[in-house]
Scaffold this active site. Structure first.
Site, PDB file in Angstrom:
ATOM      1  CG  HIS A 206       0.020   0.398   2.617  1.00  0.00           C
ATOM      2  ND1 HIS A 206       0.191  -0.710   3.121  1.00  0.00           N
ATOM      3  CD2 HIS A 206      -0.271   1.037   3.431  1.00  0.00           C
ATOM      4  CE1 HIS A 206       1.168   0.237   3.879  1.00  0.00           C
ATOM      5  NE2 HIS A 206       1.007   0.881   4.075  1.00  0.00           N
TER       6      HIS A 206
HETATM    7  C1  UD1 Z   1      -1.930   5.414   6.028  1.00  0.00           C
HETATM    8  C2  UD1 Z   1      -0.639   5.733   6.812  1.00  0.00           C
HETATM    9  C3  UD1 Z   1       0.524   4.942   6.631  1.00  0.00           C
HETATM   10  C4  UD1 Z   1      -0.092   3.554   7.417  1.00  0.00           C
HETATM   11  C5  UD1 Z   1      -1.344   3.328   5.618  1.00  0.00           C
HETATM   12  C6  UD1 Z   1      -1.999   1.693   6.594  1.00  0.00           C
HETATM   13  C7  UD1 Z   1       0.269   8.415   7.058  1.00  0.00           C
HETATM   14  C8  UD1 Z   1       0.689   9.475   6.382  1.00  0.00           C
HETATM   15  N1  UD1 Z   1      -0.334   7.442   6.144  1.00  0.00           N
HETATM   16  O1  UD1 Z   1      -1.777   5.430   5.097  1.00  0.00           O
HETATM   17  O2  UD1 Z   1       1.933   5.218   7.293  1.00  0.00           O
HETATM   18  O3  UD1 Z   1       0.597   2.482   6.867  1.00  0.00           O
HETATM   19  O4  UD1 Z   1      -3.040   4.157   6.590  1.00  0.00           O
HETATM   20  O5  UD1 Z   1      -3.186   1.337   5.835  1.00  0.00           O
HETATM   21  O6  UD1 Z   1      -0.467   8.550   7.771  1.00  0.00           O
HETATM   22  N2  UD1 Z   1      -9.338   4.755   2.002  1.00  0.00           N
HETATM   23  C9  UD1 Z   1     -10.822   4.222   1.852  1.00  0.00           C
HETATM   24  N3  UD1 Z   1     -11.101   4.046   3.354  1.00  0.00           N
HETATM   25  C10 UD1 Z   1     -10.425   4.178   4.373  1.00  0.00           C
HETATM   26  C11 UD1 Z   1      -9.078   4.878   4.499  1.00  0.00           C
HETATM   27  C12 UD1 Z   1      -8.555   4.994   3.167  1.00  0.00           C
HETATM   28  O7  UD1 Z   1     -10.766   4.244   0.847  1.00  0.00           O
HETATM   29  O8  UD1 Z   1     -10.741   4.349   5.286  1.00  0.00           O
HETATM   30  C13 UD1 Z   1      -7.820   5.602   0.895  1.00  0.00           C
HETATM   31  C14 UD1 Z   1      -8.512   6.875   0.215  1.00  0.00           C
HETATM   32  O9  UD1 Z   1      -8.544   6.800  -0.902  1.00  0.00           O
HETATM   33  C15 UD1 Z   1      -7.513   7.846   0.449  1.00  0.00           C
HETATM   34  C16 UD1 Z   1      -6.582   6.280   0.698  1.00  0.00           C
HETATM   35  O10 UD1 Z   1      -7.101   5.278   0.874  1.00  0.00           O
HETATM   36  O11 UD1 Z   1      -7.331   8.255  -0.353  1.00  0.00           O
HETATM   37  C17 UD1 Z   1      -4.983   6.505   1.720  1.00  0.00           C
HETATM   38  O12 UD1 Z   1      -4.915   6.760   2.638  1.00  0.00           O
HETATM   39  P1  UD1 Z   1      -4.580   7.550   3.850  1.00  0.00           P
HETATM   40  O13 UD1 Z   1      -5.196   7.403   5.492  1.00  0.00           O
HETATM   41  O14 UD1 Z   1      -4.181   9.192   3.350  1.00  0.00           O
HETATM   42  O15 UD1 Z   1      -3.249   7.045   3.779  1.00  0.00           O
HETATM   43  P2  UD1 Z   1      -2.938   5.890   3.864  1.00  0.00           P
HETATM   44  O16 UD1 Z   1      -2.274   4.994   2.248  1.00  0.00           O
HETATM   45  O17 UD1 Z   1      -3.852   4.189   4.113  1.00  0.00           O
END
Ligand code: UD1
Length: 374
Positions: A206
């Site tokens: 991811h």
């Molecule tokens: C975040 C953390 C990362 C961790 C990861 C675990 C930061 C900078 N990054 O990354 O360190 O390893 O979580 O999963 O804090 N999304 C959904 N549903 C959700 C959450 C996210 O669909 O419940 C999608 C959205 O499109 C979002 C993307 O995932 O834009 C990324 O989510 P985000 O929380 O920005 O970062 P992660 O890549 O999950």
């Protein structure tokens, strides 16, 4: 009565909160409040973890959701400030390295409320990772730095952090793993997915560095396709990865893989424990595979968790098809990881959460100690 306000926001935080919260719950002199920032919000990325881990649902949910780093961090700060004002805790306890960690640490530090950082001191030395920025800054403003490994202590000392702020407590993720292992096994996920008794690989990817670039993602999916020629590949897919595969039109490349939705904690452990090998870019799985004794190929140029390589079953692999296939060959022929002596790192013993609570109780740093010792 000591009031602790715990901050969680994203998936890996929940496994770190659980042992600390449960250790705090066992003490009548500690009052605890859990604030969820809402950085992760899908059921499979959030609520299921509370159910799996036996932790009550959070007292507050800030509901920030997704956004750019600036949007997400700023929104968390804005929404957290009035919540902090309402609860006036003795300590704000932050976990790991996600945006929620730095955002809430910064709000608390500016209000002269003491900040404890669980999993302090880890460094990849790769500032292109958003998590590395979050780690560096959180550690600079925290009053109590609770470290999972000796290398973390050394990193903090080298950055000029006063030794009296640092307490080596061990790895809280491992507390959760040991506590939940029997429950996870009882799920019998390999049986459910038809791979019991066979070699299989378990995969999660991811990180933006692996999935946000079309060429890199194509290489990795190609490497996984090669692996799928040798054994079933179960790929639990983060929403970011699923979205990128769709956007780049790479769906065809994943045809031979068994794609799974993001899994709960127990499901993940159930599959990881019996896997022939794990391919990942997760921080937590590097540690969990070390404790489980399962070979792990971490598709990254560096790791902030070096003991998983020096003492555990982890090995770093470049994010390309050839490197991944070569590393798989070496694991399978037992030339690399299989021949290494494996040890459980120091204080990865299932008691780290209790030590966090003891440290919070024992330490009463005056605010002037924020001045960096030279
Ligand atoms: C975040 C953390 C990362 C961790 C990861 C675990 C930061 C900078 N990054 O990354 O360190 O390893 O979580 O999963 O804090 N999304 C959904 N549903 C959700 C959450 C996210 O669909 O419940 C999608 C959205 O499109 C979002 C993307 O995932 O834009 C990324 O989510 P985000 O929380 O920005 O970062 P992660 O890549 O999950």
């Amino acid at each position: 009565m000591l009031t602790l306000l715990h901050i969680v926001g994203a998936r890996p935080n929940f496994m770190k909160l659980a042992p600390v919260f449960l250790a705090g719950q066992a003490r009548p002199d500690i009052h605890q409040v859990v604030v969820h920032t809402g950085q992760h919000y899908d059921r499979n990325m959030s609520d299921r973890f509370f159910e799996d881990l036996g932790v009550p649902m959070p007292d507050e949910n800030l509901g920030v959701g997704s956004g750019t780093h600036a949007e997400q961090t700023a929104n968390i700060m804005l929404r957290f400030e009035p919540v902090l004002d309402r609860h006036t805790p003795d300590w704000v306890v932050v976990y790991g390295d996600v945006n929620s960690t730095i955002a809430c640490a910064l709000v608390a530090a500016k209000k002269n409320i003491r900040v404890a950082h669980v999993e302090a001191g880890l460094r990849s030395r790769d500032r292109t990772m958003p998590e590395e920025i979050n780690r560096l800054l959180t550690d600079q403003i925290a009053d109590l730095l609770l470290t999972p490994s000796r290398d973390a202590d050394q990193n903090l000392l080298a950055e000029g952090i006063a030794a009296e702020k640092i307490v080596f407590v061990g790895n809280v993720m491992v507390d959760t793993l040991l506590r939940q292992l029997d429950t996870a096994r009882a799920l019998r996920m390999p049986e459910q997915l038809g791979v019991a008794g066979k070699p299989y690989a378990f995969v999660t990817l991811h990180r933006p560095s692996n999935v946000d670039n079309e060429g890199t993602l194509r290489e990795l999916l190609g490497g996984l396709e090669d692996l799928a020629g040798r054994m079933p590949v179960l790929f639990a897919m983060h929403p970011r990865t699923r979205e990128r595969i769709g956007r780049f039109g790479l769906g065809e490349l994943g045809r031979s893989l068994q794609l799974l939705a993001p899994l709960g904690y127990l499901e993940t452990v159930s599959l990881a424990e019996r896997a022939t090998l794990v391919v990942t870019d997760s921080g937590g799985l590097q540690e969990e595979t070390t404790v489980l004794g399962v070979p792990c190929l971490t598709v990254r140029p560096n790791t902030e968790r070096p003991v998983t390589v020096t003492e555990g079953t982890n090995r770093l692999v470049q994010s390309n098809r050839v490197a991944l296939s070569e590393a798989v060959d070496e694991v399978l022929s037992g030339l690399a990881i299989g021949t290494q002596p494996q040890r459980r790192p120091e204080l990865w013993d299932g008691r780290a959460g209790v030590r966090v609570i003891e440290a919070l109780h024992a330490v009463s740093l005056p605010l002037v100690s924020r001045t960096i010792a030279r």
